[in-house]
Design a protein around this motif. Structure first.
Motif, PDB file in Angstrom:
ATOM      1  N   GLN A 233      -2.833  -0.341  34.368  1.00  0.00           N
ATOM      2  CA  GLN A 233      -3.435  -1.641  34.651  1.00  0.00           C
ATOM      3  C   GLN A 233      -3.723  -1.726  36.149  1.00  0.00           C
ATOM      4  O   GLN A 233      -2.815  -1.598  36.964  1.00  0.00           O
ATOM      5  CB  GLN A 233      -2.527  -2.793  34.235  1.00  0.00           C
ATOM      6  N   PRO A 234      -4.986  -2.003  36.499  1.00  0.00           N
ATOM      7  CA  PRO A 234      -5.360  -1.989  37.929  1.00  0.00           C
ATOM      8  C   PRO A 234      -4.681  -3.102  38.717  1.00  0.00           C
ATOM      9  O   PRO A 234      -4.433  -4.199  38.219  1.00  0.00           O
ATOM     10  CB  PRO A 234      -6.877  -2.214  37.886  1.00  0.00           C
ATOM     11  N   LYS A 235      -4.383  -2.771  39.997  1.00  0.00           N
ATOM     12  CA  LYS A 235      -3.980  -3.760  40.986  1.00  0.00           C
ATOM     13  C   LYS A 235      -5.140  -3.899  41.966  1.00  0.00           C
ATOM     14  O   LYS A 235      -5.617  -2.890  42.509  1.00  0.00           O
ATOM     15  CB  LYS A 235      -2.727  -3.314  41.754  1.00  0.00           C
TER      16      LYS A 235
ATOM     17  N   GLY B 174     -11.749  -7.041  47.778  1.00  0.00           N
ATOM     18  CA  GLY B 174     -12.626  -6.703  46.658  1.00  0.00           C
ATOM     19  C   GLY B 174     -12.537  -5.252  46.259  1.00  0.00           C
ATOM     20  O   GLY B 174     -13.540  -4.639  45.876  1.00  0.00           O
ATOM     21  N   LYS B 175     -11.332  -4.648  46.295  1.00  0.00           N
ATOM     22  CA  LYS B 175     -11.182  -3.225  45.965  1.00  0.00           C
ATOM     23  C   LYS B 175      -9.906  -3.010  45.163  1.00  0.00           C
ATOM     24  O   LYS B 175      -8.921  -3.752  45.286  1.00  0.00           O
ATOM     25  CB  LYS B 175     -11.163  -2.375  47.230  1.00  0.00           C
ATOM     26  N   VAL B 176      -9.892  -1.944  44.352  1.00  0.00           N
ATOM     27  CA  VAL B 176      -8.723  -1.555  43.582  1.00  0.00           C
ATOM     28  C   VAL B 176      -7.833  -0.715  44.485  1.00  0.00           C
ATOM     29  O   VAL B 176      -8.283   0.285  45.072  1.00  0.00           O
ATOM     30  CB  VAL B 176      -9.133  -0.758  42.329  1.00  0.00           C
ATOM     31  N   VAL B 177      -6.559  -1.113  44.588  1.00  0.00           N
ATOM     32  CA  VAL B 177      -5.654  -0.421  45.506  1.00  0.00           C
ATOM     33  C   VAL B 177      -4.591   0.377  44.768  1.00  0.00           C
ATOM     34  O   VAL B 177      -3.863   1.161  45.389  1.00  0.00           O
ATOM     35  CB  VAL B 177      -4.975  -1.432  46.458  1.00  0.00           C
TER      36      VAL B 177
ATOM     37  N   ILE C 135       2.790  -8.989  45.435  1.00  0.00           N
ATOM     38  CA  ILE C 135       1.846  -8.720  44.339  1.00  0.00           C
ATOM     39  C   ILE C 135       2.110  -9.736  43.242  1.00  0.00           C
ATOM     40  O   ILE C 135       3.267  -9.978  42.865  1.00  0.00           O
ATOM     41  CB  ILE C 135       2.028  -7.294  43.775  1.00  0.00           C
ATOM     42  N   ALA C 136       1.064 -10.320  42.752  1.00  0.00           N
ATOM     43  CA  ALA C 136       1.177 -11.279  41.638  1.00  0.00           C
ATOM     44  C   ALA C 136       0.704 -10.613  40.364  1.00  0.00           C
ATOM     45  O   ALA C 136      -0.353  -9.977  40.347  1.00  0.00           O
ATOM     46  CB  ALA C 136       0.360 -12.530  41.919  1.00  0.00           C
ATOM     47  N   LYS C 137       1.479 -10.765  39.308  1.00  0.00           N
ATOM     48  CA  LYS C 137       1.047 -10.192  38.039  1.00  0.00           C
ATOM     49  C   LYS C 137       0.862 -11.295  36.997  1.00  0.00           C
ATOM     50  O   LYS C 137       1.421 -12.394  37.131  1.00  0.00           O
ATOM     51  CB  LYS C 137       2.031  -9.149  37.536  1.00  0.00           C
ATOM     52  N   GLY C 138       0.077 -10.978  36.004  1.00  0.00           N
ATOM     53  CA  GLY C 138      -0.155 -11.946  34.924  1.00  0.00           C
ATOM     54  C   GLY C 138      -1.283 -12.914  35.198  1.00  0.00           C
ATOM     55  O   GLY C 138      -1.384 -13.939  34.506  1.00  0.00           O
ATOM     56  N   VAL C 139      -2.168 -12.646  36.193  1.00  0.00           N
ATOM     57  CA  VAL C 139      -3.277 -13.565  36.449  1.00  0.00           C
ATOM     58  C   VAL C 139      -4.289 -13.456  35.302  1.00  0.00           C
ATOM     59  O   VAL C 139      -4.584 -12.368  34.816  1.00  0.00           O
ATOM     60  CB  VAL C 139      -3.960 -13.273  37.808  1.00  0.00           C
TER      61      VAL C 139
END
Length: 900
Positions: free
Chosen positions: A530-532, A538-541, A724-728
């Protein structure tokens, strides 16, 4: 004397005779005196004959013809009179009742000169028998009416006023016969009185009047009554109905009966009611009616169809009885029969009934149900120390906590003493059930305030799962009770599954562990990513790796389907090492294809605290250079790190020394305060914090969660840690997190977990959402953000409306939902905060959608309260679709505005 010797004398004699005929009998006598002696007649006879011959025509026309005419006319008059008499007699004979003449003589005797045959039918005497003496007619008059009857006749005779009288006849034991007499009196020459009139039998009319009087009395009884026409329009109500409904007669008349419709009954109910009325002519049952003051009243209603002689329905009559007291009594009886009097929880009887329903539903829907027996640890000590009143209070508090821990459709019951039972249904996996059980154990163990004293107890829970344990309800309870005692013997304050399910879920047998081991050896596990995303840049890290099991029969299984089963076994360590090794291989592959990403893998508490963890990690990293190692991240659940802060902190520091980054996952769930968080973070020495998804999902609707997220972000900033926030899920959550200072996040709103192959395709086409790049000026003015926030708040409002429909304590009304300005979005829309968007034409469309949502919500509430489940389900689907339409409209609207 006239001489007849000459013809002149004879002529004069004849003329005198003729004249005497036409003039006077005195002249005839004079004529006789003038006759001559018989001896002189012979000579004059010839002259007389000659003279008569001359006079005969004149005599005929002057005497005999008029006489004949007169006789003919008299005969015709007699015939006409007789015909008239015959006609009158025929009419009289056919007339209902008696046509009569009654004569009262001066001496008091009486007779009936004339009466038709109706006299015999009514008085049972022939007209001939009373023609001379009519005293019989008084002997059959009812004794109670006789005196008044005679007096009325005497008054009429004295004053010559019409005789009009109602009276009764009585013949032995037969029913009374009511008569109405009406006659006009006439005084005769002899002083007697003669009446001409008729008498009518009015027995049926009197019966009808009596019945009407009875009906009128009954109509004004204590029960509410209403009469309608065939179109259900009210035409008459009684006073009891007026008192019952609160409406006046004028407000009810000419109105349809649906004026009382409460909305609690669906169309099927009314269809069945009218079907019964159509088939049988009647219906009875309970109906909830809405009164004038908007209160809803339970009534027992009986409806009867009224038909005419042709069998056609002409009216409906309904009786209404207020059964409020009966309902209250029934509820009390129901509570006594099915509920525990102390805690108001269901008792053993009601639980058994609900078990049958729940087990049948779970069998039908292929769901899991948990049957639990719960016993309180330490209750006896509290009861003995603080007293029975405190014990009762404690039991009520436990009952309340149990209800707060379970769903509306679940059941918490009390069997007596400190023994409770739980029926939990609708689980898709065993892990869901275990989470609920852990929550219950924690809730019961929390301190209690009892009459100013602090009490501590815990719960021992035995659990059996259906359909794995496929016994009947009694057997399921025995199994749960059996393992409940095992929990008490093994340390209390916890739960345990019945062996058949416990072994299957926790895999205490080698059979299931062997399947996991074989799957690992056969390569049936696969990493999903799952991407972060750093939304500000505006980029995948990076990505988070999760282990999925490609089961040969069941297909792809998510981690939650099997990880909880092995997390307390060493097999979780082997699977964790495989995960790290697979992630390193993937990092190396992606670097060769030009993707420079970090991969984070989850480390279980058992693996973290294993003595071999650091050595095995070093062995796995040995084949890779520093660049690959630095892109590997280990995610450790906060509660796992807290089991032993010192040992956990030491392991984390050594991981970082190897070049591996460490993230503390589900941050905020293991600490009692952020102050303690700051203290313990110094011991754990991690690189990043992950905000628990429960806080992220509710932060837009719950100010406390938003404040907690803001606190975590501030805490991370003060410790110089990445957050880092998850579940958005939604763009407004993303914008809110960015405003709070959290730029890196993951969740379904960005991308769901995917295979490595699909990940490459997704990365190639990834484009950041324009809303992520909101200029700072917009964030300062908050116009756009406020719109996003209010829309998210309204989405939460919609979800609460749907959730509250199944809450029996919810008092939401359709009228309150219809008010589109009472919600946060409606207030914002009408306030000056929305002035920035007033001149934009598309903004009006948003208000129309918003108002439609409130209208659908009101219909949904109305249908659910009326028990119209089919209509309510349709409303719910329409409501969610319209809310989704509103969300899309807001996001597209903002995107268009910001891209201008």
């Amino acid at each position: 004397m006239i001489s007849i010797k000459d013809s002149q004398s004879v002529k004069r004699l004849l003329l005198a005779l003729v004249g005497a005929i036409f003039v006077d009998e005195t002249l005839v006598m004079l004529f006789i005196d003038m006759l001559p002696p018989l001896s002189h007649w012979h000579t004059a006879l010839l002259d007389a004959v000659w003279l008569l011959m001359l006079l005969f025509p004149a005599i005929y026309f002057l005497v005999f013809r008029p006489l004949k005419t007169q006789l003919t006319q008299q005969e015709q008059a007699e015939i006409t009179r007789q015909e008239a008499v015959d006609r009158l007699q025929k009419i009289a004979s056919q007339a209902p009742g008696i046509v009569f003449q009654f004569q009262l003589r001066l001496d008091g005797s009486c007779c009936v000169p004339y009466a038709n045959e109706g006299l015999f039918k009514i008085y049972r005497v022939s007209p001939e028998d009373v023609r001379e003496d009519a005293s019989y007619v008084f002997t059959v008059v009812h004794p109670d009416d006789l005196e008044n009857h005679r007096a009325s006749i005497q008054t009429s005779a004295q004053d010559l006023t019409p005789w009009i009288q109602e009276y009764r006849l009585k013949f032995g034991e037969e029913p009374e016969c009511w008569l109405l007499g009406n006659a006009l009196p006439q005084r005769l020459a002899d002083g007697s009185t003669l009446w001409h009139g008729f008498i009518t039998d009015i027995t049926e009319r009197k019966q009808v009047e009596t019945e009407l009087q009875i009906a009128a009395t009954a109509f004004e009884s204590q029960e509410g009554m209403v009469i309608t026409d065939i179109n259900n329009v009210i035409i008459k109500v009684n006073q009891a109905f007026i008192r019952l409904t609160g409406y006046s007669s004028e407000e009810l008349l000419n109105r349809r009966m649906n004026i009382l419709k409460s909305g609690r009954h669906d169309a099927k109910f009314y269809a069945a009611m009218w079907d019964s009325i159509t088939r049988t002519g009647t219906w009875q049952g309970e109906i909830w009616n809405q009164l004038k003051n908007a209160e809803v009243l339970p009534t027992f209603v009986t409806i009867t169809a009224v038909k005419n002689n042709e069998g056609e329905v002409i009216n409906y009559v309904a009786t209404y009885t207020d059964i409020t007291e009966r309902k209250v009594t029934e509820e009390k009886i129901n509570n006594l029969a099915f509920y525990d009097s102390l805690t108001q929880l269901p008792n053993r009887v009601l639980l058994a009934d609900r078990m049958h329903q729940t087990l049948a539903r779970c069998r039908r829907n292929q769901e899991i149900a948990a049957v639990c027996m719960l016993d309180l640890d330490g209750f006896k000590q509290v009861n003995d120390t603080l007293g029975h009143a405190a014990g009762d209070r404690l039991l009520r508090d436990v009952a309340q906590r149990l209800k707060e821990c379970i769903r509306q459709e679940d059941t918490a019951a009390r069997f007596g003493g400190d023994e409770f039972a739980l029926l939990l249904g609708g689980f898709a996996t065993v892990s869901e059930c275990e989470q609920t059980l852990a929550r219950i154990v924690a809730a019961i163990a929390a301190p209690y305030q009892i009459f100013g004293q602090v009490a501590h107890i815990s719960a021992s829970i035995g659990v059996t799962l259906f359909p794995e344990d496929s016994g009947d309800p009694d057997l399921l309870l025995r199994h749960a009770d059996q393992v409940m005692y095992e929990v008490k013997q093994s340390g209390k304050n916890g739960y345990k599954m019945f062996n058949s399910v416990h072994e299957m879920r926790n895999q205490t047998t080698q059979d299931f562990l062997k399947k996991i081991d074989e799957a690992l050896a056969k390569g049936q596990f696969e990493l999903y990513y799952q991407p972060k995303v750093d939304c500000r840049l505006g980029k995948v890290v990076g990505v988070e790796a999760s282990v999925c099991w490609n089961h040969p029969v069941l297909g792809m299984l998510a981690p939650s389907e099997f990880i909880p089963v092995i997390e307390h076994d060493d097999l979780i360590v082997a699977l964790g090492e495989w995960t790290i090794q697979s992630a390193l291989l993937q990092l190396n592959e992606w670097r060769e294809t030009g993707f420079n990403l970090h991969i984070s893998v989850n480390i279980s508490a058992r693996q973290l605290h294993s003595q071999e963890f650091l050595r095995r990690l070093q062995e796995l990293l040995a084949g890779y250079d520093a660049e690959i190692i630095q892109r590997l991240e280990l995610e450790i659940v906060e509660t796992a790190a807290l089991k032993d802060v010192i040992a956990g902190g030491d392991a984390i520091r050594k991981c970082r020394a190897m070049g591996v980054r460490v993230t503390l996952d589900d941050f905020g769930t293991g600490f009692s305060s952020l102050v303690q968080s700051l203290v313990r973070l110094n011991h754990l020495a991690v690189d990043a914090l992950k905000v628990d998804l429960s806080f992220v999902s509710d932060m837009l609707a719950d100010p406390e969660d938003r404040a907690l997220v803001e606190g975590v972000v501030g805490l991370a900033a003060s410790s110089r840690l990445q957050v880092i926030a998850k579940g958005v899920k939604y763009v407004d959550q993303i914008v809110m997190l960015m405003e709070l200072g959290c730029d890196v996040m993951q969740g379904s709103g960005l991308a769901s977990p995917m295979s490595a192959k699909r990940m490459r395709t997704w990365l190639a086409v990834f484009t950041p959402d324009p809303l992520w790049g909101l200029p700072a000026s917009y964030l300062t003015s908050r116009d756009y953000f406020e719109l996003l926030l209010t829309e998210a708040n309204h989405r939460s409002w919609t979800n609460r409306v749907i959730a509250n429909l199944d809450d029996p304590c919810d008092d939401t009304t359709p009228e309150s939902l219809l008010d589109h300005q009472q919600c946060r979005f409606g207030q914002w829309y009408s306030d000056e905060d929305a002035s920035h968007f007033r001149n934009i034409s598309e903004f009006d469309a948003l208000d129309a959608v918003h108002q439609n949502i409130h209208q659908i919500s009101a219909h949904l509430c109305e249908h659910r309260q009326a028990g119209m489940d089919v209509e309510a389900d349709a409303d719910k689907v329409q409501l969610l679709a319209e809310q989704h339409n509103m969300t899309s409209l807001v996001h597209h609207f903002l995107a268009d505005e910001l891209l201008k």
